[in-house]
Write an enzyme that holds these catalytic residues in place. Structure first.
Site, PDB file in Angstrom:
ATOM      1  N   SER A 679       0.797  -1.226   0.000  1.00 15.65           N
ATOM      2  CA  SER A 679       0.000   0.000   0.000  1.00 15.65           C
ATOM      3  C   SER A 679       0.835   1.285   0.000  1.00 15.65           C
ATOM      4  O   SER A 679       0.279   2.370  -0.123  1.00 15.65           O
ATOM      5  CB  SER A 679      -0.963   0.005   1.191  1.00 15.65           C
ATOM      6  OG  SER A 679      -0.262  -0.051   2.402  1.00 15.65           O
ATOM      7  N   LYS A 722      -6.637   3.616   8.632  1.00 16.90           N
ATOM      8  CA  LYS A 722      -5.760   4.592   7.987  1.00 16.90           C
ATOM      9  C   LYS A 722      -6.363   6.002   8.037  1.00 16.90           C
ATOM     10  O   LYS A 722      -5.656   6.987   8.268  1.00 16.90           O
ATOM     11  CB  LYS A 722      -5.503   4.176   6.534  1.00 16.90           C
ATOM     12  CG  LYS A 722      -4.608   2.934   6.410  1.00 16.90           C
ATOM     13  CD  LYS A 722      -4.479   2.459   4.982  1.00 16.90           C
ATOM     14  CE  LYS A 722      -3.568   1.244   4.886  1.00 16.90           C
ATOM     15  NZ  LYS A 722      -3.455   0.717   3.528  1.00 16.90           N
TER      16      LYS A 722
END
Length: 776
Positions: A679, A722
């Protein structure tokens, strides 16, 4: 015989035999199945019918040179039969002992130089005495050995030649392969006969010992039969005298309990059969205790006992809300189950799997569900379980056998419909004792567990009424077949706001009570709780949060115990005074835009975090350095980012030859912490573009996404965590893959407030939002 005068040729084809040692002066029947050996026989029959036979040391189908003995027998084929299955049976007359001097070839069959081993025979009184001793021992052996027909004793009496006698006995007695080979390799007849006397005596000793053991067992059986008759007579005498038979009273008591247990018809039939067996066995016998224990287990299982479900949906919802804050998905699923149960009484129990990091309340949630349903709650931990018998039990043939943990806990609960929690299902082990995860497949399948068979009970027990709940920290280590049987409910971890509410509603009151305090002695401010969460814990759950609150309560309890009075308000200053300096410092955003420094978003088991990707260049030539303890996948992302930037250099206004002039170094700070995953691909790409165009990355922008060599941005996981990390760090704009747009549904509205989300499909779309002054 004419064959006996045949001289041994210098070169002979050699036929190896597995597990058989051939001797001279005897007819040797041989079955030939291997293609190369069939070719050997065909060639020999077309020539002079002469061949050598040796024994193999190993069991290999195609032996090598070192796999055969060097001493064997020279012989002639006297008969051959060919069968429809392409195999051959031959009869070989053994003529003489031979020694292989040299193996010439192994293909297509073994061909070797050989020499004859001459018999060493000195006829005297000693030889005759040795021969007679062997003869007598062999005749004695034919009477004891079941594998030797007694007719052989007559045959051996007609053999006058000591050489033939020794070979005949050696061939017919079941000596080991090594002993037979030693006899074959001994040319001195006297020495051979001495060896035979020793070996036959050893065989006789073993057979005589076996005979004694057999006689002893038969006498014991006779004794047991006599005791049985006497016991039956004793029973008859006791009955006539009117003496109460305690065993009979116990049998009748067990019979009554079996009837009252309301077992299924087939199980009751088995229980009655075992009871009949028990009635015929004396209480002193070991088998009596084994059967009695088995019947106890059958009687005490809740075949028909179950608790009545609390089907008041509003009351159940109230209980769940009292015990747990938020967790809406779990509560909704429990209420759905209750609703279905209310409408359909015979609905099967669901198999739920709570997946989430430690400390988010998975186990305590199981207790709340049992309380809401009004059911018994049982829990077993599967962490580190490696023995399949822990689940299915041991068979009754084992000493001290017991049912598995499933049946044990069902009996302890005393109800056939408890809430059954299987904790740590992702930590089951596997070893030589079986695979417990595979044993759970039947337990956790509503289509099969209505007839679960424990190895000890060996009768089916209905588990379909049980509500099974499993817990795990991660899904990956759960076997796919087991995962398929469960309904996965994810508990992703708590936000800062959720932790504050949980602390206020549950943790603080509980710790105040457990430490002997009350509200008149201690009070926590919201700021104090926020400080504990942010600077003294780093977790997705609330376990360490509760420990720290408990530590503060204990400190105040010491003061109260010393006689100090008055209310103590726990504020930020007091937290630091009691718990010491902060253990964690929240990572914040960069203060100003910088060239080559991009802000990424990462997921960790204890929640989300921001991470910085730093890129720099120096004079050099085609070198890429990666530091920060990056995993393989993250390193590959960095290489993919560099390749993409090089391919688009002209389009981005970058010197296409930059890699020939510079070395590139990419570093991710917090180098002691291992990092991996795809990511950070978009973050690395933005950092490289910023470095090479010398345009700064905006400091209030964070991003996450996997990249491809074509510049596509692929979806990633952990979006909720996140986004929370971005909110905590003061980020204003979050760049995410377009396919992750749907995941914002899981992020609370209060967290999204104040954040701008940009969803992109390609890197080019992200650059104007991330790099200051970038023109699309």
């Amino acid at each position: 015989m004419a064959d006996e005068k045949l001289s041994v040729p210098e070169i002979l084809p050699i036929l190896p035999l597995r597990g058989v040692v051939a001797f001279p002066n005897l007819l040797i029947p041989i079955a030939v199945t291997l293609d190369k050996n069939i070719k050997l026989v065909d060639d020999v029959l077309n020539k002079d019918k002469l061949l050598g036979i040796v024994a193999q040391k190993t069991d290999k189908e195609v032996p090598e040179k070192e796999d055969i003995f060097m001493v064997g027998v020279f012989g002639k084929i006297v008969r051959m039969l060919r069968f429809p299955d392409q195999t051959i049976r031959i009869l070989v007359q053994g003529l003489a002992r031979i020694r292989i001097k040299e193996i010439l070839t192994l293909d297509p069959y073994i061909l070797a130089k050989v020499e004859e081993i001459k018999e060493e025979v000195k006829k005297d009184m000693e030889l005759e005495a040795l021969a007679r001793e062997v003869l007598g021992l062999f005749q004695k052996l034919t009477k004891l050995a079941p594998y030797l027909p007694e007719e052989l004793g007559v045959v051996v009496m007609n053999i006058e030649d000591p050489v033939r006698l020794a070979d005949f006995v050696s061939s017919n007695v079941n000596f080991s392969l090594e002993d037979k080979q030693k006899l074959l390799e001994t040319p001195n007849v006297k020495e051979r006969l001495r060896m035979l006397i020793t070996l036959i005596n050893k065989e006789l000793t073993v057979l005589e010992l076996g005979e004694k053991i057999r006689e002893r067992i038969e006498s014991k059986i006779d004794k047991d039969q006599r005791e049985y008759i006497l016991r039956e007579q004793l029973k008859a005498i006791q009955k006539e005298l009117g003496i109460e038979d305690e065993q009979q009273a116990e049998i009748e008591e067990l019979r009554r309990k079996i009837k009252e247990a309301k077992m299924p018809e087939d199980v009751e039939k088995i229980a009655m059969k075992e009871l009949e067996r028990l009635s015929r066995i004396p209480p002193q016998a070991a088998e009596y205790t084994v059967i009695h224990t088995y019947l106890d287990w059958l009687i005490n299982l809740p075949w028909a006992r179950e608790t009545k479900d609390r089907l008041d949906i509003k009351e159940a919802e109230k209980i769940l809300d009292e015990d747990h804050y938020n967790l809406e998905d779990v509560k909704k699923r429990i209420l759905e189950y209750l609703a279905v149960k209310k409408l359909k009484k015979d609905a099967k129990g669901p198999i739920l799997c709570f997946v989430g990091p430690p400390g988010v309340g998975k186990t305590s949630l199981g207790r709340s569900i049992a309380r809401a349903l009004g059911r018994k709650f049982i829990r077993i931990s599967l962490g580190g379980v490696r023995d399949e018998a822990e689940i299915r039990g041991h068979r009754r043939t084992y000493v001290g056998a017991l049912p598995g943990r499933i049946i044990q806990e069902i009996r302890r609960a005393g109800s056939k419909n408890p809430v059954f929690m299987l904790d740590e299902v992702d930590k089951i082990g596997v070893d030589f004792r079986g695979d417990p995860a595979s044993a759970l497949l039947e337990v956790l399948d509503p289509e099969q567990n209505f007839s679960f068979v424990d190895h000890y009970l060996d009768v089916p027990f209905d588990l379909s009424r049980v509500m099974f709940i499993t817990t795990a920290n991660i899904i990956d280590t759960i076997p796919p077949a087991l995962r398929d049987r469960m309904e996965i409910i994810k508990l992703p971890g708590y936000t800062l706001e959720e932790k504050k509410e949980i602390a206020k509603r549950y943790l603080v009151p509980r710790q105040i009570k457990e430490n002997g305090l009350s509200k008149k002695y201690i009070k926590f401010t919201t700021a104090a709780i926020t400080k504990i969460i942010g600077q003294y814990t780093r977790e997705a759950g609330v376990r360490n949060l509760e420990r720290n609150i408990g530590a503060i309560c204990r400190r105040i309890a010491v003061d109260v115990a010393k006689g100090k009075k008055g209310l103590v308000v726990i504020d930020e200053k007091k937290v630091e005074e009691i718990l010491g300096p902060p253990r964690y410092i929240e990572e914040g955003k960069e203060k100003k835009p910088e060239v080559g420094v991009a802000t990424g978003l990462a997921w960790t088991p204890v929640g989300g975090e921001i991470l910085f990707v730093e890129a720099t260049k120096m004079k050099g030539r085609k070198s890429l350095t990666l530091t920060g303890q990056l995993g393989d996948v993250m390193q590959e992302s960095a290489k993919a980012a560099l390749s993409y930037v090089r391919s688009k250099a002209e389009e981005f206004g970058i010197d296409p030859e930059f890699f020939d002039k510079y070395d590139i170094h990419i570093h991710v700070p917090a180098g002691a912490i291992p990092k991996d995953g795809p990511s950070a691909g978009i973050t690395m790409t933005v950092a490289l573009v910023s470095l090479l165009t010398e345009k700064p990355v905006l400091s209030d922008v964070a991003m996450s996404g996997e990249i491809t060599l074509r510049g596509r941005v692929l979806p990633v996981g952990g979006i909720k965590e996140k986004v929370l990390a971005a909110k905590r760090a003061g980020i204003k704009k979050v760049i995410l893959p377009k396919e992750n747009k749907k995941d914002l549904h899981d992020v609370p509205e209060r967290v999204r407030r104040g954040l701008k989300f940009v969803f992109v499909e390609r890197i080019e779309e992200a650059l104007p939002h991330a790099i200051k002054g970038w023109k699309a």
